[in-house]
Design a protein around this motif. Structure first.
Motif, mmCIF file in Angstrom:
data_model
loop_
_atom_site.group_PDB
_atom_site.id
_atom_site.type_symbol
_atom_site.label_atom_id
_atom_site.label_comp_id
_atom_site.label_asym_id
_atom_site.label_seq_id
_atom_site.Cartn_x
_atom_site.Cartn_y
_atom_site.Cartn_z
ATOM 1 N N ARG A 139 -0.539 -32.409 -80.521
ATOM 2 C CA ARG A 139 -1.468 -33.228 -81.306
ATOM 3 C C ARG A 139 -0.985 -34.672 -81.419
ATOM 4 O O ARG A 139 -1.772 -35.588 -81.519
ATOM 5 C CB ARG A 139 -1.637 -32.628 -82.713
ATOM 6 N N LYS A 146 10.009 -34.961 -80.613
ATOM 7 C CA LYS A 146 9.577 -35.539 -81.887
ATOM 8 C C LYS A 146 10.772 -35.989 -82.730
ATOM 9 O O LYS A 146 10.664 -36.927 -83.505
ATOM 10 C CB LYS A 146 8.727 -34.522 -82.656
ATOM 11 N N MET A 185 16.596 -24.993 -83.751
ATOM 12 C CA MET A 185 15.945 -24.175 -82.723
ATOM 13 C C MET A 185 15.193 -25.102 -81.770
ATOM 14 O O MET A 185 14.376 -25.922 -82.195
ATOM 15 C CB MET A 185 14.972 -23.171 -83.330
ATOM 16 N N GLN A 216 14.723 -20.915 -78.074
ATOM 17 C CA GLN A 216 13.692 -19.881 -78.038
ATOM 18 C C GLN A 216 13.138 -19.796 -76.612
ATOM 19 O O GLN A 216 13.085 -20.794 -75.902
ATOM 20 C CB GLN A 216 12.575 -20.156 -79.056
ATOM 21 N N GLY A 243 6.031 -18.930 -80.820
ATOM 22 C CA GLY A 243 5.854 -19.448 -82.187
ATOM 23 C C GLY A 243 7.168 -19.666 -82.915
ATOM 24 O O GLY A 243 8.217 -19.213 -82.472
ATOM 25 N N HIS A 244 7.078 -20.384 -84.080
ATOM 26 C CA HIS A 244 8.331 -20.748 -84.761
ATOM 27 C C HIS A 244 9.000 -19.586 -85.479
ATOM 28 O O HIS A 244 10.149 -19.700 -85.906
ATOM 29 C CB HIS A 244 8.166 -21.971 -85.661
ATOM 30 N N GLN A 272 10.994 -28.586 -90.802
ATOM 31 C CA GLN A 272 10.301 -28.844 -89.535
ATOM 32 C C GLN A 272 10.759 -30.162 -88.926
ATOM 33 O O GLN A 272 11.394 -30.970 -89.594
ATOM 34 C CB GLN A 272 8.803 -28.894 -89.774
HETATM 35 P P1 UTP Z 1 3.506 -27.338 -85.333
HETATM 36 O O1 UTP Z 1 2.581 -26.399 -85.950
HETATM 37 O O2 UTP Z 1 3.451 -28.762 -85.772
HETATM 38 O O3 UTP Z 1 3.371 -27.208 -83.747
HETATM 39 O O4 UTP Z 1 4.961 -26.795 -85.529
HETATM 40 P P2 UTP Z 1 3.882 -28.131 -82.574
HETATM 41 O O5 UTP Z 1 3.904 -27.250 -81.374
HETATM 42 O O6 UTP Z 1 5.170 -28.820 -82.877
HETATM 43 O O7 UTP Z 1 2.758 -29.249 -82.470
HETATM 44 P P3 UTP Z 1 1.302 -29.097 -81.804
HETATM 45 O O8 UTP Z 1 0.632 -27.949 -82.490
HETATM 46 O O9 UTP Z 1 1.532 -28.861 -80.331
HETATM 47 O O10 UTP Z 1 0.653 -30.419 -82.065
HETATM 48 C C1 UTP Z 1 5.565 -26.736 -86.772
HETATM 49 C C2 UTP Z 1 7.073 -26.733 -86.563
HETATM 50 O O11 UTP Z 1 7.456 -25.586 -85.820
HETATM 51 C C3 UTP Z 1 8.175 -25.961 -84.657
HETATM 52 C C4 UTP Z 1 7.752 -27.382 -84.374
HETATM 53 O O12 UTP Z 1 8.733 -28.036 -83.607
HETATM 54 C C5 UTP Z 1 7.587 -27.938 -85.771
HETATM 55 O O13 UTP Z 1 8.846 -28.297 -86.330
HETATM 56 N N1 UTP Z 1 7.844 -24.997 -83.591
HETATM 57 C C6 UTP Z 1 6.557 -24.715 -83.271
HETATM 58 C C7 UTP Z 1 8.877 -24.380 -82.933
HETATM 59 O O14 UTP Z 1 10.065 -24.634 -83.216
HETATM 60 N N2 UTP Z 1 8.564 -23.471 -81.964
HETATM 61 C C8 UTP Z 1 7.300 -23.147 -81.626
HETATM 62 O O15 UTP Z 1 7.100 -22.280 -80.738
HETATM 63 C C9 UTP Z 1 6.265 -23.797 -82.305
#
Ligand code: UTP
Length: 609
Positions: A139, A146, A185, A216, A243-244, A272
């Motif tokens: 997004r 980041k 992670m 991961q 996913g996280h 995050q």
């Molecule tokens: P977000 O929901 O903001 O997803 O993740 P994202 O993938 O970073 O951003 P978009 O959706 O592509 O725009 C919330 C937190 O979870 C981490 C992200 O790095 C962020 O800190 N995350 C997300 C992971 O560590 N692993 C994942 O598989 C997904």
């Protein structure tokens, strides 16, 4: 091993290659075939053709098998169960009634707030910080990780440095001075660049041994309700992010959660990648967890009904109760079907009964380790296939199992206590996740921008709040719209964690003083005291002191400070050499004569205007 399956006509190619396959891979192929995955091995080429691709394929299967607790057979079994439930249309909230969760309201800086901060501050050497940073950030669309983005652009501090500074400040304040464990992670998309940043910056002053990087892995995509693994092409699986929630699996499989417990760590705080304010909340949130005996403490904000953020909800029924994050699109129908025909309605203050989840979590390590051992770290996986039609027999494209870190309480029993701590928004939740165009559209629709500019805005707002609590007079300037996203012109205040981690520290070090609407104040150093410091107009004052340098700052400072300069369209274009962290906010600051005082030698100093 029974190899009768090799006699199937479609596996003739595999049979011809069998002699060249290692015993471990043979074992895995046999298990996969028994689990309905014959399709993965059909029509193999004769030995001598595509041999490298064949062995890379078997290696990748073996790697995934080793990474997932229960192996690929476990993954397929979980997929079949979840897909069957999804096909049935099983309502996850069957028999459950939503209620307001147990919450501690820390939206105001009251005596209670300071009480919890004081308790939490005593725990700094018993806390580990877990940063999930494996996300793609689609997004935001930033060309890099980041964590490298600047949270503010007066001094251009990257998120990762801001987090490291907070860990250093926690250590400096603890009696034992023990390094705070920092678990990061990463994924295959973010891992190499994260390591590069850490190495290039000498781990931002942290000890290399206190930083634990966990990677991961992707999981296989699933083609149908039978859990058939999907191929991209012959000899190559389709892989997707899990996913996280993977953080729980990795803290289990690495043995790190248990190791940290053995070393005396009592709580883990999960944050995050681009939520800058997380550490504002840390002392009080840890204090709340300790004082209220919470096994799981979800940090939250007051949520406007309908806002696109998960609602923390106590669900009661079926002989038990649990407090969980309910995604906003599920909350509305759940409320309509149970307690409120009108759905989510505002209270007298205009807020939902169900606070918004910041996804900053404080988890008690003892309970966590027990749950990880029981679950092998597989936390409430779910599947969300997009079906081709209502028969739910085929998917539009392959799906996969997913997991979210906030779902851990789904595994809690009656003895685990889950609570919610509500903070003000600028103090706790200002993620940087939307590009300017999307952010402007969200603002136009009346929602929060959650963009680089608003994240920076809130960074300064938290600084202002600390000064106000300490008794300084702070005038707030108006807002300017920059490419459709609001930005408050000042005062821009950065109080580094070295200076103050709690409100009490700010009160101790600041007496009197005033800041005009567009002034700037940056303070970095443990032993700096501000005595009736006054900034007028656009004046800026920057004071930095090393450990051992005691600095008293007094008087009225006057200078031209910083000027906000909007980037031109050319500067924002892809071809321009302006750093991308500026392009994603549309402005920069120009130093027009800020007063700067830096002390890099121990000693006693006075700065007087
Ligand atoms: P977000 O929901 O903001 O997803 O993740 P994202 O993938 O970073 O951003 P978009 O959706 O592509 O725009 C919330 C937190 O979870 C981490 C992200 O790095 C962020 O800190 N995350 C997300 C992971 O560590 N692993 C994942 O598989 C997904």
């Amino acid at each position: 091993m029974d190899t009768a399956f090799l006699d199937a006509a479609e596996l003739a190619g595999l049979k011809a290659n069998w002699g060249a396959i290692s015993d471990a891979h043979k074992e895995l192929i046999s298990t996969l075939v028994q689990n309905g995955q014959t399709g993965l091995f059909m029509d193999w080429d004769e030995p001598g053709t595509n041999d490298t691709a064949k062995s890379a394929f078997l290696e990748s299967l073996a790697k995934i098998d080793g990474n997932y607790p229960g192996g690929l057979a476990g993954y397929i079994k979980n997929a079949r169960r979840l897909l069957a439930e999804s096909k049935e249309g099983k309502n996850p909230f069957e028999g459950l009634t939503p209620e307001q969760p147990e919450k501690v309201d820390l939206t105001e800086f009251t005596a209670d707030f300071e009480k919890y901060e004081a308790i939490g501050a005593k725990q700094f050497d018993k806390v580990g910080v877990v940063l999930v940073a494996g996300g793609l950030g689609e997004r935001l669309g930033y060309n890099g990780i980041k964590l490298d983005i600047a949270v503010e652009v007066l001094e251009s501090t990257p998120y990762i440095k801001h987090y490291a500074d907070n860990l250093l400040a926690m250590q400096a304040r603890s009696e034992s001075k023990r390094p705070v464990p920092f678990i990061i992670m990463v994924s295959q998309d973010t891992g190499p660049k994260t390591l590069e940043t850490l190495e290039a910056n000498n781990y931002f002053g942290l000890k290399k041994e206190q930083v634990h990087i966990l990677k991961q892995e992707l999981v296989p995509a699933i083609a149908d309700n039978e859990g058939t693994l999907a191929l991209e092409e012959k000899y190559r699986l389709i892989l997707k992010p899990h996913g996280h929630g993977d953080i729980h699996m990795l803290l289990y499989t690495s043995g790190l959660a248990e190791k940290l417990q053995g070393e005396g760590i009592e709580h883990l705080m999960f944050i995050q990648d681009t939520n800058g304010p997380s550490f504002n909340t840390l002392p009080a949130a840890i204090g709340v967890s300790v004082e209220n005996n919470y096994d799981f403490n979800s940090l939250a904000i007051n949520r406007i009904p309908g806002e696109a953020v998960g609602g923390l909800t106590k669900l009661v029924g079926n002989g038990k109760e649990m407090t969980l994050n309910v995604e906003y699109n599920q909350l509305e129908p759940l409320l309509k079907a149970t307690i409120s025909p009108e759905g989510d309605v505002p209270n007298e203050q205009g807020y939902s009964m169900f606070p918004g989840n910041c996804n900053t979590l404080v988890i008690r390590l003892a309970s966590y380790v027990r749950i990880l051992n029981e679950s092998q770290g597989i936390i409430a996986e779910f599947v969300n296939p997009k079906y081709t039609d209502e028969t739910k027999t085929a998917f539009k494209k392959p799906t996969r199992l997913e997991t979210m870190m906030q779902d851990l309480p789904k595994l809690f029993g009656e003895s685990e206590k889950v609570g919610v701590t509500v903070f003000s928004r600028m103090w706790s939740f200002s993620p940087n996740k939307n590009n300017i165009a999307d952010a402007a559209a969200k603002v136009a629709a009346g929602g929060p921008a959650d963009a680089s500019a608003t994240a920076e805005n809130d960074f300064y707002a938290a600084g202002r709040a600390r000064l106000q609590v300490a008794g300084m007079e702070v005038q707030e300037a108006g807002q300017e719209m920059i490419l459709g996203v609001p930005f408050t012109l000042g005062p821009k205040v950065i109080l580094r964690p070295s200076f103050a981690m709690t409100l009490a520290e700010g009160k101790e070090k600041i007496s009197g003083g005033s800041l005009s609407g567009e002034s700037t104040l940056i303070i970095d150093g443990e032993n700096i005291a501000l005595e009736n410091v006054r900034l007028s107009g656009k004046s800026a004052l920057i004071v930095k002191a090393c450990a051992g340098a005691k600095v008293t700052v007094k008087g009225a400072f006057e200078n031209d400070g910083f000027e906000l300069v909007k980037l031109t369209e050319a500067e924002r274009s892809a071809e321009s050499r302006v750093p991308e962290y500026l392009k994603i906010r549309g402005y920069k600051f120009e130093n027009c004569g800020a007063a700067v005082f830096e002390f890099d030698q121990p000693g006693e100093y006075t700065v007087e205007a």
